[in-house]
Design a protein around this motif. Structure first.
Motif, short mmCIF file in Angstrom:
data_model
loop_
_atom_site.label_atom_id
_atom_site.label_comp_id
_atom_site.label_asym_id
_atom_site.label_seq_id
_atom_site.Cartn_x
_atom_site.Cartn_y
_atom_site.Cartn_z
N VAL A 44 34.39 41.35 9.45
CA VAL A 44 33.85 41.69 8.13
C VAL A 44 34.27 40.65 7.10
N GLY A 45 35.48 40.14 7.20
CA GLY A 45 35.93 39.07 6.32
C GLY A 45 35.08 37.83 6.48
N GLY A 46 34.73 37.51 7.71
CA GLY A 46 33.85 36.38 7.97
C GLY A 46 32.46 36.59 7.41
N TYR A 47 31.95 37.82 7.53
CA TYR A 47 30.65 38.14 6.94
C TYR A 47 30.68 38.00 5.42
N MET A 48 31.78 38.44 4.81
CA MET A 48 31.89 38.35 3.35
C MET A 48 31.88 36.89 2.90
N ILE A 49 32.61 36.04 3.60
CA ILE A 49 32.63 34.62 3.24
C ILE A 49 31.26 33.99 3.46
N THR A 50 30.58 34.35 4.54
CA THR A 50 29.26 33.80 4.83
C THR A 50 28.26 34.18 3.75
N VAL A 51 28.25 35.45 3.36
CA VAL A 51 27.33 35.90 2.32
C VAL A 51 27.65 35.23 0.98
N PHE A 52 28.91 35.11 0.65
CA PHE A 52 29.31 34.46 -0.59
C PHE A 52 28.88 33.00 -0.61
N THR A 53 29.08 32.28 0.49
CA THR A 53 28.70 30.87 0.56
C THR A 53 27.19 30.70 0.50
N LEU A 54 26.46 31.51 1.23
CA LEU A 54 24.99 31.40 1.20
C LEU A 54 24.41 31.74 -0.16
N SER A 55 24.98 32.75 -0.82
CA SER A 55 24.48 33.08 -2.15
C SER A 55 24.81 31.98 -3.15
N ALA A 56 25.96 31.33 -3.02
CA ALA A 56 26.30 30.21 -3.90
C ALA A 56 25.35 29.04 -3.68
N LEU A 57 25.02 28.75 -2.43
CA LEU A 57 24.06 27.68 -2.14
C LEU A 57 22.67 28.01 -2.65
N PHE A 58 22.26 29.26 -2.53
CA PHE A 58 20.94 29.69 -2.99
C PHE A 58 20.82 29.58 -4.51
N ILE A 59 21.85 30.01 -5.22
CA ILE A 59 21.84 29.97 -6.68
C ILE A 59 21.80 28.54 -7.19
N ARG A 60 22.44 27.62 -6.49
CA ARG A 60 22.47 26.23 -6.94
C ARG A 60 21.08 25.60 -6.94
N LEU A 61 20.15 26.16 -6.18
CA LEU A 61 18.78 25.65 -6.20
C LEU A 61 18.11 25.88 -7.55
N PHE A 62 18.46 26.96 -8.23
CA PHE A 62 17.77 27.34 -9.46
C PHE A 62 18.59 27.13 -10.73
N ILE A 63 19.85 26.84 -10.60
CA ILE A 63 20.71 26.78 -11.78
C ILE A 63 20.38 25.58 -12.66
N LYS A 64 19.89 24.49 -12.10
CA LYS A 64 19.56 23.30 -12.89
C LYS A 64 18.40 23.59 -13.84
N LYS A 65 17.36 24.23 -13.33
CA LYS A 65 16.22 24.57 -14.19
C LYS A 65 16.61 25.58 -15.25
N LEU A 66 17.46 26.52 -14.90
CA LEU A 66 17.92 27.50 -15.86
C LEU A 66 18.82 26.86 -16.91
N ASN A 67 19.60 25.89 -16.52
CA ASN A 67 20.48 25.19 -17.45
C ASN A 67 19.68 24.35 -18.45
N GLU A 68 18.50 23.87 -18.05
CA GLU A 68 17.65 23.12 -18.98
C GLU A 68 17.01 24.03 -20.02
N LYS A 69 16.77 25.30 -19.69
CA LYS A 69 16.15 26.24 -20.62
C LYS A 69 17.16 26.93 -21.52
N ILE A 70 18.35 27.22 -20.98
CA ILE A 70 19.37 27.97 -21.71
C ILE A 70 20.57 27.06 -21.89
N ASN A 71 21.22 27.10 -23.05
CA ASN A 71 22.39 26.24 -23.25
C ASN A 71 23.58 26.77 -22.44
N ASN A 72 24.61 25.94 -22.33
CA ASN A 72 25.75 26.24 -21.45
C ASN A 72 26.49 27.50 -21.85
#
Length: 83
Positions: A44-72
């Motif tokens: 379960v600990g391994g699953y938690m780390i896997t989900v956390f890492t995959l969600s961080a990678l997924f969010i990084r795809l969209f954070i650049k466009k969101l950062n251009e629209k909204i200030n820091n």
């Protein structure tokens, strides 16, 4: 005239990046321990780390466009509220 590489700004940025990456590494190890304490299974600990890492990678795809629209500042407040 040559520019210096080891300036105060560069060293501060280097320490900041080191601190963020160290925090991420420590979070992964604590998350594995927390998952095994909750369910007494290290899988379960391994699953938690896997989900956390995959969600961080997924969010990084969209954070650049969101950062251009909204200030820091607003983006950090939104992240804090989501957390």
């Amino acid at each position: 005239m040559e520019e210096r590489l080891w300036t105060k700004k560069y060293l501060f940025s280097l320490l900041l990046v080191f601190g963020v990456n160290m925090g991420y590494a420590l979070l992964n190890s604590v998350m594995a321990i927390y998952g095994s304490v909750l369910t007494s299974s290290s899988v379960v600990g391994g699953y938690m780390i896997t989900v956390f890492t995959l969600s961080a990678l997924f969010i990084r795809l969209f954070i650049k466009k969101l950062n251009e629209k909204i200030n820091n500042k607003n983006l950090l407040i939104i992240g804090l509220l989501l957390t």
